[in-house]
Design a protein around this motif. Sequence first.
Motif, PDB file in Angstrom:
ATOM      1  N   ALA A 128       0.826  -1.213   0.000  1.00 17.67           N
ATOM      2  CA  ALA A 128       0.000   0.000   0.000  1.00 17.67           C
ATOM      3  C   ALA A 128       0.859   1.262   0.000  1.00 17.67           C
ATOM      4  O   ALA A 128       0.440   2.310  -0.510  1.00 17.67           O
ATOM      5  CB  ALA A 128      -0.925  -0.009   1.222  1.00 17.67           C
ATOM      6  N   ALA A 129       2.071   1.136   0.556  1.00 20.90           N
ATOM      7  CA  ALA A 129       2.985   2.281   0.595  1.00 20.90           C
ATOM      8  C   ALA A 129       3.890   2.331  -0.640  1.00 20.90           C
ATOM      9  O   ALA A 129       4.800   3.162  -0.704  1.00 20.90           O
ATOM     10  CB  ALA A 129       3.827   2.213   1.862  1.00 20.90           C
ATOM     11  N   GLY A 130       3.650   1.432  -1.595  1.00 19.08           N
ATOM     12  CA  GLY A 130       4.443   1.419  -2.823  1.00 19.08           C
ATOM     13  C   GLY A 130       5.779   0.700  -2.703  1.00 19.08           C
ATOM     14  O   GLY A 130       6.681   0.917  -3.518  1.00 19.08           O
ATOM     15  N   VAL A 131       5.908  -0.156  -1.684  1.00 16.37           N
ATOM     16  CA  VAL A 131       7.157  -0.891  -1.446  1.00 16.37           C
ATOM     17  C   VAL A 131       6.933  -2.376  -1.715  1.00 16.37           C
ATOM     18  O   VAL A 131       6.016  -2.977  -1.150  1.00 16.37           O
ATOM     19  CB  VAL A 131       7.644  -0.705   0.010  1.00 16.37           C
ATOM     20  CG1 VAL A 131       8.890  -1.542   0.267  1.00 16.37           C
ATOM     21  CG2 VAL A 131       7.902   0.766   0.309  1.00 16.37           C
ATOM     22  N   THR A 132       7.758  -2.975  -2.579  1.00 16.64           N
ATOM     23  CA  THR A 132       7.706  -4.422  -2.781  1.00 16.64           C
ATOM     24  C   THR A 132       8.333  -5.085  -1.562  1.00 16.64           C
ATOM     25  O   THR A 132       9.499  -4.830  -1.252  1.00 16.64           O
ATOM     26  CB  THR A 132       8.468  -4.833  -4.049  1.00 16.64           C
ATOM     27  OG1 THR A 132       7.897  -4.172  -5.175  1.00 16.64           O
ATOM     28  CG2 THR A 132       8.408  -6.343  -4.258  1.00 16.64           C
ATOM     29  N   PRO A 133       7.581  -5.945  -0.842  1.00 15.32           N
ATOM     30  CA  PRO A 133       8.066  -6.423   0.458  1.00 15.32           C
ATOM     31  C   PRO A 133       9.192  -7.452   0.412  1.00 15.32           C
ATOM     32  O   PRO A 133      10.105  -7.408   1.229  1.00 15.32           O
ATOM     33  CB  PRO A 133       6.822  -7.052   1.091  1.00 15.32           C
ATOM     34  CG  PRO A 133       5.664  -6.580   0.287  1.00 15.32           C
ATOM     35  CD  PRO A 133       6.176  -6.316  -1.080  1.00 15.32           C
ATOM     36  N   LEU A 134       9.117  -8.391  -0.541  1.00  9.42           N
ATOM     37  CA  LEU A 134       9.984  -9.568  -0.468  1.00  9.42           C
ATOM     38  C   LEU A 134      11.168  -9.521  -1.432  1.00  9.42           C
ATOM     39  O   LEU A 134      10.994  -9.324  -2.635  1.00  9.42           O
ATOM     40  CB  LEU A 134       9.181 -10.833  -0.779  1.00  9.42           C
ATOM     41  CG  LEU A 134       8.301 -11.402   0.334  1.00  9.42           C
ATOM     42  CD1 LEU A 134       7.406 -12.503  -0.228  1.00  9.42           C
ATOM     43  CD2 LEU A 134       9.154 -11.960   1.466  1.00  9.42           C
TER      44      LEU A 134
END
Length: 426
Positions: free
Chosen positions: A188-194
């Motif tokens: 949601a914050a525009g960050v790819t988590p993995l």
Amino acid sequence: MSKRLLAAVVTVMLAATGCGAGQDSADGPKTLKLWHYEPPESAMGVAWAEAIKQFEASHPGVKVAFEEKGFEQIQKTAPMVLNSKDAPDILEYNKGNATAGLLSKQGLLTDLTDEVAKRGWDKVLGPSIQNTARYDESGVMGSGKWFGVPNYAEYVKVFYNKDMFAQRGIEPPATIEQLTAAMDKFVAAGVTPLAVAGAEYPAHQLMYQLALTKADRGWVDRYQRYTGKVDFHDAAWTYGATTFADWVAKGYLGKDTAGLKAEDMGTSFIQGKYPIMVSGSWWYGRLASGVKNFQWGSVPWPGMTSGSAGNMWVVPKGAKNKDLAADFIAITLSQPIQDKLRDAGGVPVVTGATPPADPRLKDLVDNFTTLSNEDKLAFYPDWPAPGYYDVLVSAVQKLITGTATPSQALDELVKPYAENLANLGK
């Protein structure tokens, strides 16, 4: 440490310094030819370098001729090389039915059972560690003769960027639900988590990790040790493949990761590009030395996890200096070397009485002990059949690129597994 374990460790240390010394007599100077694939800066690389120094100091006139080999290089060429005059006296090799088990079945490895008993290694190494060292006549791990000696331990866990989590008020995840919720916030914050790599082991290990959340020991043993029929479309496998594909669709990992290698994954996490990396304890040393601009930590993967004793020392059947090879193994199992491995970020198989000072390192070691004691180590997905590593890489890459459905990806696992069972007469 118990008196029994302390006595066993002392036996190992005495054996390390007692046998094989002074080999420069009638036959002239001797050389121990050693291969392993641990980078010099890794925990194991640091420990084995020190072991070489101690070996040469305790064996006057004997030199260690060390050659660093690539993991993939040894994986693909071992059967051919070990059956030639170029074979080393001792080498590090991968454990499991598809690797050490296959070589033991082919008669390429020395049976170390008597040596293990003589030196007390079976007292030092616990039952869960021994699983990957022993193979039956079919090359199936878990029982039979000792064809290798584990020298460290490893397991998969969740590494996370504490700063990125704190910036968004996210707590370290203790469950799959919490992990999913954390990744939703990052997306949601525009960050790819993995941070993931599809061209090598990380992606298919992640798919297996997801399957393990719906599995138990019986499921693992059926798959890894052929104790019963395997259904690659059962609830666990289906959950693993479907959830992995769902994570791709939700943007938890990028589709460009299909072509990335493990080194790309680790480097990107070290650079702070991703908040989460699900991978092995073998990354600890790299993270400890490489991360400069943020705080990081790790938490256990919920439930069962990929893990076992680490790679192990094997002695080729045609080795010229088997006594020296055994002496070197003994040194790597001695408490000073195991402590050095631990302090450099590895998980030891021989645990000393003094815990490490770094709390992150203490957690790393304690988590493995807990997993081992609770029987939650599930080995690795590529172990059951020769060539299965490439099969898994290909299938999971297709989940990343969307060129196969979860069911189609699981279909690809069926035939090679069945062919291996047929070759074993099962």
